[in-house]
Design an enzyme around this catalytic site. Structure first.
Site, PDB file in Angstrom:
ATOM      1  N   GLY A  54     -20.241   5.072  -4.718  1.00 17.52           N
ATOM      2  CA  GLY A  54     -21.815   5.793  -4.894  1.00 17.52           C
ATOM      3  C   GLY A  54     -21.750   6.977  -3.871  1.00 17.52           C
ATOM      4  CG  ASP A 244     -21.371  10.163  -9.138  1.00 21.56           C
ATOM      5  OD1 ASP A 244     -21.876   9.243 -10.210  1.00 21.56           O
ATOM      6  OD2 ASP A 244     -20.692   9.548  -8.155  1.00 21.56           O
TER       7      ASP A 244
HETATM    8  O1  MRU Z   1     -17.561   4.990  -9.446  1.00 17.55           O
HETATM    9  P1  MRU Z   1     -18.820   4.892  -8.601  1.00 17.55           P
HETATM   10  O2  MRU Z   1     -19.176   3.489  -8.366  1.00 17.55           O
HETATM   11  O3  MRU Z   1     -18.668   5.478  -7.106  1.00 17.55           O
HETATM   12  O4  MRU Z   1     -20.054   5.550  -9.415  1.00 17.55           O
HETATM   13  C1  MRU Z   1     -21.376   5.413  -9.063  1.00 17.55           C
HETATM   14  C2  MRU Z   1     -22.457   6.191  -9.693  1.00 17.55           C
HETATM   15  O5  MRU Z   1     -22.047   6.630 -11.014  1.00 17.55           O
HETATM   16  C3  MRU Z   1     -23.599   6.070  -9.347  1.00 17.55           C
HETATM   17  O6  MRU Z   1     -24.649   6.332 -10.430  1.00 17.55           O
HETATM   18  C4  MRU Z   1     -23.754   7.557  -8.400  1.00 17.55           C
HETATM   19  O7  MRU Z   1     -22.979   7.788  -7.520  1.00 17.55           O
HETATM   20  C5  MRU Z   1     -25.366   7.701  -7.958  1.00 17.55           C
HETATM   21  S1  MRU Z   1     -25.438   6.502  -6.327  1.00 17.55           S
HETATM   22  C6  MRU Z   1     -26.876   6.840  -5.831  1.00 17.55           C
END
Ligand code: MRU
Length: 365
Positions: A54, A244
């Site tokens: 995240g 992200d």
């Molecule tokens: O691969 P991840 O689990 O790190 O991906 C996370 C996401 O895509 C979330 O939607 C994004 O980081 C926003 S978190 C507030």
């Protein structure tokens, strides 16, 4: 947030006054376990192997990773090496670079003897700022949900679709996409969340569902390809997702599959909102589709599934024929034209260059 009656953040300084505790998100939803980080290398592994994940939490973990490096050695060379070790751990979430730049800006001008305490202080501030940002996103998003509720019959449920996990586990606390949901639920609105399972790593099924369950928010886990059907039948009032990296013109990079949900929302007139904390804006990037590097992860995340057997064992099984190639793109980009609004800590704004620059003039430059 509360887990079994105890308040947790996702990352916190350990009792020894220098090491750092995290919740190991690879063990969810069946095991709740904390892990102690002692070195910058521990922090790098935690990010790369997704014990923490995240965008905001990746950034905060990197900040504490710098503090762990300064605990061991606070020379210029150690500072540069820690930055270089952490910045390559995951390529897409821009909060990682943002947090590392904040740490470097704080630490570089200081004498080596002052860096250790300054590093822990700045990392703690970044963590606290994240919580405040998310609470503000919660308040601002709540206004949108209230407006939707006002058009419904009293007590009629408000259906919100979300993708991946942009919940408190993806941040230090509250979450971004979930902050308006928790705020509305706590205020007594009849919220129901459609939780995309989010293949291949199932962040929706294993993390978002776990969070909502513990907080008592009514929800239903759905296969990723169900959202369009629900929208066609009037069963989704709005979508809220995280991000992200969001570009200067409002293109939104988020977990793979977000783009398809935005297309379905557009076709069905369903409002599609993105919860956007300002550290996630990358003003250096304009066209998200062309310019944002998309992480490609191991094929085993696609070809294997891990779960709990009926007798309680955690097992991993193969679900793809041996020999079939797989592809694992971790993120995609939703062009700004499909985004109804960006829910930021400074209000709900349009997904375009002028609105973003106006809301964050000190970052836009
Ligand atoms: O691969 P991840 O689990 O790190 O991906 C996370 C996401 O895509 C979330 O939607 C994004 O980081 C926003 S978190 C507030």
């Amino acid at each position: 947030m509360n887990v079994n009656g105890r308040a947790y953040r996702t990352i916190w300084p350990a009792g020894d006054g220098w090491s750092v505790e995290i919740i190991d998100q690879t063990r969810f939803p069946h095991v709740f376990e904390t892990v102690n980080l002692k070195t910058v290398e521990d922090a790098a592994v935690a990010i790369r192997d997704m014990l923490v994940r995240g965008a905001p939490l990746i950034g905060v973990t990197a900040a504490y990773g710098m503090a762990l490096a300064m605990h061991r050695e606070a020379s210029d060379a150690a500072l540069a090496k820690a930055y270089d070790t952490l910045v390559v751990t995951r390529p897409t979430a821009i909060n990682l670079k943002w947090a590392l730049d904040e740490m470097a800006k704080t630490l570089q001008p200081l004498r080596a003897s002052d860096r250790r305490s300054a590093a822990y202080r700045r990392a703690a501030e970044i963590a606290d700022e994240d919580v405040e940002i998310n609470k503000a996103i919660g308040r601002n998003g709540f206004e949108i949900i209230k407006a939707i509720a006002a058009k419904k019959k009293p007590g009629e449920r408000i259906n919100i679709l979300t993708h991946c996990n942009a919940g408190w586990l993806a941040t230090v606390d509250w979450g971004t996409a979930t902050a308006p949901i928790y705020t509305a639920h706590d205020a007594g609105l009849p919220i129901h969340v459609w939780v995309d399972e989010t293949r291949p790593r199932n962040q929706g099924a294993s993390l978002t569902a776990w969070e909502l369950l513990h907080h008592g928010v009514p929800h239903t886990v759905i296969p990723d390809n169900t959202g369009g059907h629900l929208m066609q039948h009037g069963l989704v009032d709005m979508a809220i997702v995280g991000t992200d990296r969001t570009t200067a013109q409002g293109d939104v990079c988020n977990k793979i599959g977000t783009y398809l949900k935005a297309l379905a929302a557009h076709d069905n007139g369903v409002p599609f909102y993105v919860a956007l904390p300002s550290p996630t804006i990358d003003f250096r990037v304009v066209d998200g589709v062309k310019e944002i590097p998309i992480e490609q992860r191991s094929g085993s995340e696609v070809s294997q599934m891990t779960g709990r057997t009926r007798d309680g064992r955690i097992e991993t099984v193969e679900i793809v024929p041996e020999g079939s190639p797989v592809a694992n793109y971790a993120f995609d980009v939703t062009p700004a034209r499909y985004v109804t609004g960006l829910i930021t800590e400074r209000g709900v704004i349009a997904a375009n260059r002028a609105a973003i620059a106006k809301a964050f003039p000190e970052r836009a430059g």
